[in-house]
Design an enzyme around this catalytic site. Structure first.
Site: not given
Length: 181
Positions: A15-17
């Site tokens: 997902g989002c870093f």
């Protein structure tokens, strides 16, 4: 599990870093976490290009850890606990191939152990659907722009941080309370 006593590197996407970075920065034995891009075909990708879906890159974190303090299976356990590895190209409201679940290994034993962990998770019945985490060797890691690094630490009150990251850290027992003063 026996700890190797040496530093290792693995690149993980879930997902989002910003989320993955905030999680792994709090894991004892992790020496450094850098947000970036990997798994794609374009040279020197930018955030905007990766978000377009045309570069093939995933948002990832490069995790360097001390094998004397945490072994690779411990890293994998944190990885699989911190996202849903059964959703293809999606984590919550974040949708697109850049948000896929991916392990980009740097050593052959990491590939073997990652495949074994996926089999154990699938056999456990922990999830209603099978794990779709992509496993492949790391080719090139591109660090993300400076404004993405340590994002949660610098912006704990930003909407995404409060609504997505802080509850994830709390759920994992990696409390965020000490950061908000």
């Amino acid at each position: 599990m026996i700890h190797s006593g040496e530093n290792e590197v693995v690149v993980l996407g879930g997902g989002c870093f910003w989320c993955m970075e905030a999680v792994f920065e709090r894991i004892p034995g992790v020496e450094s976490v850098v947000s970036g891009y990997a798994g794609g075909h374009a040279e020197n990708p930018t955030y905007e290009a990766v978000c377009s879906g045309e570069t093939g890159h995933a948002e990832v974190v490069r995790v360097e850890f001390d094998g004397a303090k945490i072994d690779f299976d411990g890293i994998l356990e944190a990885f699989f606990a911190s996202h849903d590895p059964t959703t293809e190209n999606r984590q919550g409201a974040d949708v697109g191939s850049q948000y896929r679940s991916v392990i980009l290994y740097t050593r052959e034993d990491q590939e073997v152990r990652s495949r074994a962990m996926v089999k154990r998770i699938d056999a456990s019945g922990r999830h209603a659907r099978p794990v779709v985490t992509e496993l492949k060797p790391l080719q090139t890691f591109w660090p993300a722009e400076a404004y993405h690094q340590a994002y949660y630490e610098r912006h704990p009150f930003a909407g995404y941080c409060r609504v997505v990251i802080a509850p994830k850290l709390d759920k994992l027992g990696l409390t965020s309370e000490a950061l908000i003063k």
